[in-house]
Write a protein that holds these residues in place. Structure first.
Motif, PDB file in Angstrom:
ATOM      1  N   PHE A   4       0.845  -1.199   0.000  1.00 44.46           N
ATOM      2  CA  PHE A   4       0.000   0.000   0.000  1.00 44.46           C
ATOM      3  C   PHE A   4       0.881   1.250   0.000  1.00 44.46           C
ATOM      4  N   LEU A 102      -9.810  -4.117  -0.150  1.00 43.98           N
ATOM      5  CA  LEU A 102     -10.183  -2.739   0.181  1.00 43.98           C
ATOM      6  C   LEU A 102     -11.662  -2.759   0.536  1.00 43.98           C
ATOM      7  N   CYS A 132      -7.240  -3.018   3.474  1.00 46.02           N
ATOM      8  CA  CYS A 132      -7.157  -1.561   3.579  1.00 46.02           C
ATOM      9  C   CYS A 132      -8.528  -1.008   3.937  1.00 46.02           C
ATOM     10  N   TYR A 134     -11.298   1.610   3.863  1.00 46.66           N
ATOM     11  CA  TYR A 134     -11.676   2.625   2.875  1.00 46.66           C
ATOM     12  C   TYR A 134     -12.613   3.611   3.561  1.00 46.66           C
ATOM     13  N   ALA A 160      -3.735  -0.992   6.213  1.00 46.79           N
ATOM     14  CA  ALA A 160      -3.681   0.330   5.589  1.00 46.79           C
ATOM     15  C   ALA A 160      -5.018   1.031   5.740  1.00 46.79           C
ATOM     16  N   LYS A 162      -7.259   4.168   3.531  1.00 55.37           N
ATOM     17  CA  LYS A 162      -7.443   5.106   2.415  1.00 55.37           C
ATOM     18  C   LYS A 162      -8.346   6.219   2.921  1.00 55.37           C
ATOM     19  N   LEU A 184       0.189   1.351  10.339  1.00 51.06           N
ATOM     20  CA  LEU A 184      -0.634   1.306   9.129  1.00 51.06           C
ATOM     21  C   LEU A 184      -0.008   2.142   8.022  1.00 51.06           C
ATOM     22  N   SER A 185      -0.141   1.666   6.793  1.00 44.41           N
ATOM     23  CA  SER A 185       0.124   2.514   5.639  1.00 44.41           C
ATOM     24  C   SER A 185      -1.042   3.496   5.514  1.00 44.41           C
TER      25      SER A 185
END
Length: 290
Positions: A4, A102, A132, A134, A160, A162, A184-185
């Motif tokens: 990510f 995601l 990830c 979202y 991650a 977003k 986390l990314s």
């Protein structure tokens, strides 16, 4: 480079009027993304109209994208209203070779924080794939707080997040989430602000424009991540007109029309979504980057 990080480019999902994925067109888009230098393919995101696509067709989309993306990972969206549906989608994506997942907390009745937490834990536990978060409050009507993200970061496969561009200070927003979940990314969407997000130290740009213009977007991401503000500003300027339209009208309808203008697909948006009018189409043509 971690999974990510860098440029994650989000293509549209070309569909027939009956909702079937046009796999040849999708493969063409994915191959262009890879050739353009993107670091990953963000499949079945909002740009990919995932909530308009059946489970079976979403699985077909993942299979086609994974086959087309020879050297870069596919991050597959698995958002669904019910937890059991999202778990099933996650398992389908894993079976078809997706590298990561995601997920947004899709809802009709706005979700409570504990409901979102349990939803993510269930889906994250359904496969071994990294997931990830979202965060897309514009569509889900749910806002992730740093405190909730801190709880979710303790789930082993959640890797991650977003984030949307904040309304106020981007550096402060990034710092708050970095402090809450240091492992986390952290990446951002909202193409017009992602140059600044990467310059500020974000890990990833989740990009709508990258799905159609991966070469320039990849170069922009690399420059910003290297701290080369002058080069990042120069490359970002090529998108200035498109960013203006994205901010005014949103990216979904515009990027579908841009794909048609560039001859990459003949697919239209799934109904009830409608395309843009002729005047806006002419404006879009005038600002499309090379």
């Amino acid at each position: 480079m971690s999974l990510f990080s860098g440029l994650s480019a989000f293509p549209i999902t070309p569909l027939t009027p009956e909702g079937q994925v046009i796999t040849d067109d999708l493969a063409r888009l994915v191959s262009r993304i890879e050739a353009g230098g993107a670091d990953s393919v963000g499949l079945l995101g909002s740009t990919g109209t995932y909530m308009f696509i059946s489970r079976a067709e979403r699985r077909r989309a993942v299979a086609a994208a994974v086959e087309a993306a020879i050297s870069i990972p596919v991050i597959a969206g698995v958002g669904a209203m019910r937890t059991d549906e999202a778990v099933a989608l996650a398992k389908d994506a894993a079976a078809e070779g997706a590298a990561a997942l995601l997920m947004a907390p899709v809802s009709y009745t706005p979700l409570l924080e504990e409901e979102v937490y349990r939803h993510f834990v269930a889906v994250a536990s359904g496969t071994d794939l990294p997931l990830c978060i979202y965060s897309n409050p514009g569509t889900t009507k749910f806002t992730f707080t740093p405190a909730l993200v801190s709880r979710l970061a303790a789930v082993p496969t959640i890797a991650a997040i977003k984030l949307p561009l904040p309304a106020t200070d981007l550096s402060a927003d990034l710092a708050a989430f970095r402090a809450a979940a240091p492992d986390l990314s952290i990446g951002y969407s909202g193409d017009w602000g992602c140059k600044d997000a990467l310059l500020a130290g974000a890990d990833c740009w989740f990009s709508v424009a990258g799905g159609l213009f991966p070469k320039t977007a990849s170069a922009l991401a690399r420059a910003a991540m290297a701290g080369d503000r002058a080069e990042a500003d120069r490359l970002d300027a090529a998108f200035a007109g498109l960013w203006e339209l994205f901010r005014a009208y949103g990216g979904l309808r515009l990027v579908h029309e841009a794909a048609r203008i560039k001859g990459l697909t003949t697919a239209s948006l799934p109904l009830p979504l409608l395309g843009i009018d002729d005047a806006l189409r002419e404006r879009l043509i005038s600002v499309l980057p090379e």
